[in-house]
Design a protein around this motif. Sequence first.
Motif, PDB file in Angstrom:
ATOM      1  N   PRO A 130       8.262  -4.980 -13.933  1.00  0.00           N
ATOM      2  CA  PRO A 130       7.331  -4.506 -12.836  1.00  0.00           C
ATOM      3  C   PRO A 130       7.450  -4.061 -11.669  1.00  0.00           C
ATOM      4  CG  PRO A 130       6.651  -6.671 -13.034  1.00  0.00           C
ATOM      5  CD  PRO A 130       7.703  -5.956 -13.690  1.00  0.00           C
ATOM      6  N   TYR A 131       8.299  -4.819 -10.822  1.00  0.00           N
ATOM      7  CA  TYR A 131       8.918  -5.095  -9.746  1.00  0.00           C
ATOM      8  C   TYR A 131       9.410  -2.816  -9.247  1.00  0.00           C
ATOM      9  CZ  TYR A 131      10.242  -9.528 -12.492  1.00  0.00           C
ATOM     10  OH  TYR A 131      10.343 -10.574 -12.400  1.00  0.00           O
ATOM     11  N   VAL A 132       9.399  -2.365  -9.429  1.00  0.00           N
ATOM     12  CA  VAL A 132       9.568  -1.481  -9.305  1.00  0.00           C
ATOM     13  C   VAL A 132       8.279  -0.687  -8.845  1.00  0.00           C
ATOM     14  CG1 VAL A 132      10.109   1.190  -9.718  1.00  0.00           C
ATOM     15  CG2 VAL A 132      11.483  -0.601 -10.696  1.00  0.00           C
ATOM     16  N   LEU A 133       7.445  -1.080  -9.275  1.00  0.00           N
ATOM     17  CA  LEU A 133       5.964  -0.761  -8.982  1.00  0.00           C
ATOM     18  C   LEU A 133       5.585  -1.346  -7.845  1.00  0.00           C
ATOM     19  CD1 LEU A 133       3.269   0.242 -10.298  1.00  0.00           C
ATOM     20  CD2 LEU A 133       2.487  -1.228 -11.302  1.00  0.00           C
ATOM     21  N   ILE A 134       5.846  -2.800  -8.179  1.00  0.00           N
ATOM     22  CA  ILE A 134       5.361  -3.619  -6.391  1.00  0.00           C
ATOM     23  C   ILE A 134       6.067  -3.388  -5.857  1.00  0.00           C
ATOM     24  CG2 ILE A 134       5.735  -5.807  -5.988  1.00  0.00           C
ATOM     25  CD1 ILE A 134       5.415  -6.666  -8.513  1.00  0.00           C
ATOM     26  N   TYR A 135       7.176  -2.920  -5.329  1.00  0.00           N
ATOM     27  CA  TYR A 135       8.196  -2.568  -4.421  1.00  0.00           C
ATOM     28  C   TYR A 135       7.307  -0.989  -4.080  1.00  0.00           C
ATOM     29  CZ  TYR A 135      12.216  -1.809  -1.470  1.00  0.00           C
ATOM     30  OH  TYR A 135      13.934  -1.398  -1.005  1.00  0.00           O
ATOM     31  N   ASN A 136       7.224  -0.166  -4.775  1.00  0.00           N
ATOM     32  CA  ASN A 136       6.965   1.634  -4.403  1.00  0.00           C
ATOM     33  C   ASN A 136       5.754   1.179  -3.661  1.00  0.00           C
ATOM     34  OD1 ASN A 136       9.143   2.821  -5.256  1.00  0.00           O
ATOM     35  ND2 ASN A 136       8.128   2.958  -7.615  1.00  0.00           N
ATOM     36  N   ILE A 137       4.237  -0.330  -4.296  1.00  0.00           N
ATOM     37  CA  ILE A 137       3.484  -0.264  -3.392  1.00  0.00           C
ATOM     38  C   ILE A 137       3.138  -0.284  -2.144  1.00  0.00           C
ATOM     39  CG2 ILE A 137       1.139  -1.937  -3.383  1.00  0.00           C
ATOM     40  CD1 ILE A 137       1.384  -0.903  -6.547  1.00  0.00           C
ATOM     41  N   VAL A 138       4.325  -1.433  -2.419  1.00  0.00           N
ATOM     42  CA  VAL A 138       4.623  -2.402  -1.105  1.00  0.00           C
ATOM     43  C   VAL A 138       5.225  -1.230   0.138  1.00  0.00           C
ATOM     44  CG1 VAL A 138       5.958  -4.045   0.667  1.00  0.00           C
ATOM     45  CG2 VAL A 138       5.209  -4.252  -1.692  1.00  0.00           C
ATOM     46  N   LYS A 139       6.588  -0.813  -0.242  1.00  0.00           N
ATOM     47  CA  LYS A 139       6.670   0.922   0.418  1.00  0.00           C
ATOM     48  C   LYS A 139       5.978   1.767   0.842  1.00  0.00           C
ATOM     49  CE  LYS A 139      11.212   3.248   0.631  1.00  0.00           C
ATOM     50  NZ  LYS A 139      11.995   4.019  -0.006  1.00  0.00           N
ATOM     51  N   LYS A 140       5.105   1.724   0.098  1.00  0.00           N
ATOM     52  CA  LYS A 140       3.703   2.926   0.451  1.00  0.00           C
ATOM     53  C   LYS A 140       2.865   2.296   2.050  1.00  0.00           C
ATOM     54  CE  LYS A 140       0.295   6.205  -1.609  1.00  0.00           C
ATOM     55  NZ  LYS A 140      -0.278   6.660  -2.770  1.00  0.00           N
ATOM     56  N   ASN A 141       2.945   0.797   1.384  1.00  0.00           N
ATOM     57  CA  ASN A 141       1.761   0.565   2.344  1.00  0.00           C
ATOM     58  C   ASN A 141       1.939  -1.117   3.141  1.00  0.00           C
ATOM     59  OD1 ASN A 141      -1.355   0.992   1.155  1.00  0.00           O
ATOM     60  ND2 ASN A 141       0.307   0.958  -0.387  1.00  0.00           N
ATOM     61  N   GLU A 142       3.576  -0.631   3.802  1.00  0.00           N
ATOM     62  CA  GLU A 142       3.607  -1.553   4.492  1.00  0.00           C
ATOM     63  C   GLU A 142       4.154  -2.395   5.773  1.00  0.00           C
ATOM     64  OE1 GLU A 142       7.683  -2.908   4.891  1.00  0.00           O
ATOM     65  OE2 GLU A 142       7.909  -0.921   3.468  1.00  0.00           O
ATOM     66  N   GLY A 143       3.826  -3.630   5.849  1.00  0.00           N
ATOM     67  CA  GLY A 143       3.379  -4.809   6.174  1.00  0.00           C
ATOM     68  C   GLY A 143       1.122  -4.144   5.954  1.00  0.00           C
ATOM     69  N   LYS A 144       0.745  -4.008   5.537  1.00  0.00           N
ATOM     70  CA  LYS A 144      -0.473  -4.098   5.400  1.00  0.00           C
ATOM     71  C   LYS A 144      -1.604  -4.836   4.941  1.00  0.00           C
ATOM     72  CE  LYS A 144      -1.460   1.125   5.790  1.00  0.00           C
ATOM     73  NZ  LYS A 144      -1.786   2.336   5.136  1.00  0.00           N
ATOM     74  N   PHE A 145      -0.533  -5.754   4.024  1.00  0.00           N
ATOM     75  CA  PHE A 145      -1.824  -6.958   2.599  1.00  0.00           C
ATOM     76  C   PHE A 145      -0.511  -8.060   2.725  1.00  0.00           C
ATOM     77  CE2 PHE A 145      -2.378  -2.754   0.957  1.00  0.00           C
ATOM     78  CZ  PHE A 145      -3.716  -2.502   1.474  1.00  0.00           C
ATOM     79  N   ASN A 146      -1.000  -8.825   2.563  1.00  0.00           N
ATOM     80  CA  ASN A 146      -0.757  -9.851   2.185  1.00  0.00           C
ATOM     81  C   ASN A 146      -1.162 -10.129   0.401  1.00  0.00           C
ATOM     82  OD1 ASN A 146      -3.352 -11.674   1.194  1.00  0.00           O
ATOM     83  ND2 ASN A 146      -3.996 -12.790   3.587  1.00  0.00           N
TER      84      ASN A 146
END
Length: 727
Positions: A130-146
């Motif tokens: 699931p690492y690619v999925l998580i990485y892409n989610i974070v990239k799309k929402n850079e610095g928005k969520f803890n």
Amino acid sequence: MVNNDSKQVDRIFTYAIPKELLEKIDLGFRVKVPFGKGNRMVYGFVVEFYDVIDASIKKIKYIKSMCDDFPVLREKDLKLITIMREKYLCTYIECIKTILPNGMFKGISNKVKNVIRTGENLKDRFCKEPYVLIYNIVKKNEGKFNKNELSKKFSVSMSSINTMIKHGFLEQGKLIVNRYNERQYKAYEEKILNDDQKKAVDMILNCKKNISLIHGITGSGKTEIYMNLVSIMLQQGKDSIILVPEIALTPQMVERFKGRFGKDITVFHSKLSLGEKYDEWLRVKNGKVKVAIGARSAIFLPFENLGLIVIDEEHETSYKSESDPKYMAKEIAILKSHIENCKVVLGTATPCIETYYEAMRDEVELITMNKRADGASLPKIEVVDMREELMNNNRSIFSRKLFSSIKEKIAKKEQVILFLNRRGFSTFVSCRKCGYVFKCSNCDIALTYHSEGDYLSCHYCGNKQKALRVCPSCGSKYVKYFGIGTEKVEREIKKYFPKVNTLRMDFDTTRKKDSYENIYNKFKNGEADILIGTQMVAKGLDFSNVTLVGVIAADLSLNLPDFKSAERTFQLITQVSGRAGRGKKKGEVVVQTYNPDNYSIKCAASNDYDDFYKKEITIRRDMNYPPFSNIFCINMSSENENLLIKNIQNVAINLKKIISKNDKIELLGPCPCVISKIKNNYRWQIILKGDINNKYARKIKKLVYEIVKYDYNSIRISMDINPINML
């Protein structure tokens, strides 16, 4: 200056600067310093520098640390603080606490949130789900969520997130969370100014005095002038402050200004949280915004290039602070004009007597506007003599004229505003058998009955008690509710017009943070037919479908024991009348009174400010009231009535000795205040009237504190020059 409220330490203290801070520290910085015998750490503010230490200082203490990486006070602020301390008989720290946001003294700073950002690019075994999925989610929402928000919102494994952080593919960082309103507003298009408005703008911009008064009737387009001036200031790279008297008016102003100039306008008033106030103040401090809209305290926002201060409805008493420093926003604006060389615009349909007197003496530029901006006519005002209503056996709170007008407007799907400057259901409760009046146990004031909750409340200390049906004095059941408040008006409307939707705007319905805006928007959007309110509805509000205004009891403000009562009555009637007929439909106003021949009511009904001013200024001159004199009120209070009386009589004896050689000053009192007890404290006052300047006032203050010094802890002293009320 140190953060200590004691008047005994109201002076500048000298501290040494440690070597490591020499290159960093400057005027206006907030620092931590050891203070007193116990060296307790307190805030201090750097206000002066010395190259040589005074020889009288034996053991100098050192500044411990700096609290911020920027100066919280500007040199302009320090100049203003020095003037305010002298003018308003207060302390340095009281001025500083007025200028800076409250949260700064309670540990409030930037709100920081831990957030997840992308780190190194994925590689090896991490290029799989699931690492690619998580990485892409974070990239799309850079610095928005803890971490927790990311896991819950996107249903991904917390364990996988932690693993990616451990190997550097994700990183945890800090994000400053903004605690201010970033809401987008509907565009408010710029309007073409009419000739009167263009002339007003030109006169303000070319005024050599820098102080202008727009005396414009209700609906004359003053707000559009303000917006035009702000636009010019922005073109010149200058900042603007727009003050409104009530928070209730702030949503309307914000809606218009943000609709015209975009979201980067700061909104500053007492309903904001400490964090929100701090963030708004910091935005101004950092030059992120160029325009501020707010109530009284917004006058102190630290704009670096201030070009314009507008005080809308300049006559309003809410511009005067009731706590130290007891400043008036108009006076602060004029002081800032001298310090920062900015324009000051005072706008109102009913100027306060003192301001208009200055305009007549050519001390203030006068701009008169006698026409409504859209060509609409002023509403027709009809005065109803309630004595005649009683003679005709009408005991309702509504005159026959007002009742029929409400009925007519509701049938036409038009809106109505009913104004009564008193909240609650009944203004006092009394026993008809023995005459006992239900009073607050803490204050010398009658309790007000509130039907919602069935309780009695003191509007001074907030004390509440369950409503009684039996007289505690004689035991009779003849307990009657006298007088009317906004709650009773609302109930009567629902009794006669059961299908009508009503809204109430008073202190009781506007306690919550967004209540003003919610009520404003509901009425604006036509979700209610009738708006019932206190003075909150009397100023500035602009509803195009309001065609009737009813003033339930015009005498309430007229009968107050205050030399300004006639002026306030004229202002209230004129202002609330101006809420009618602001659209294309004609408006009408019904004013109910038991005193129809009073000059303030007659002048308000004919919308004749000049005639009112002539009558009022003559009375003021004959009675030597402001603007022909200053009134200096010394108010003393204590739980120990005998101690209070002894001290205030002693003060009066000594004051008489001082003023005995000065025939330009008159001493009145000592005597109990009109409201002689509040919150278990007895209240007495002395009033000085005459030629009293700041220097003379400070001399009197020094004398009072010297006389009361041995009982200072038991007696509270309040001094005010030209108070708003003396109740």
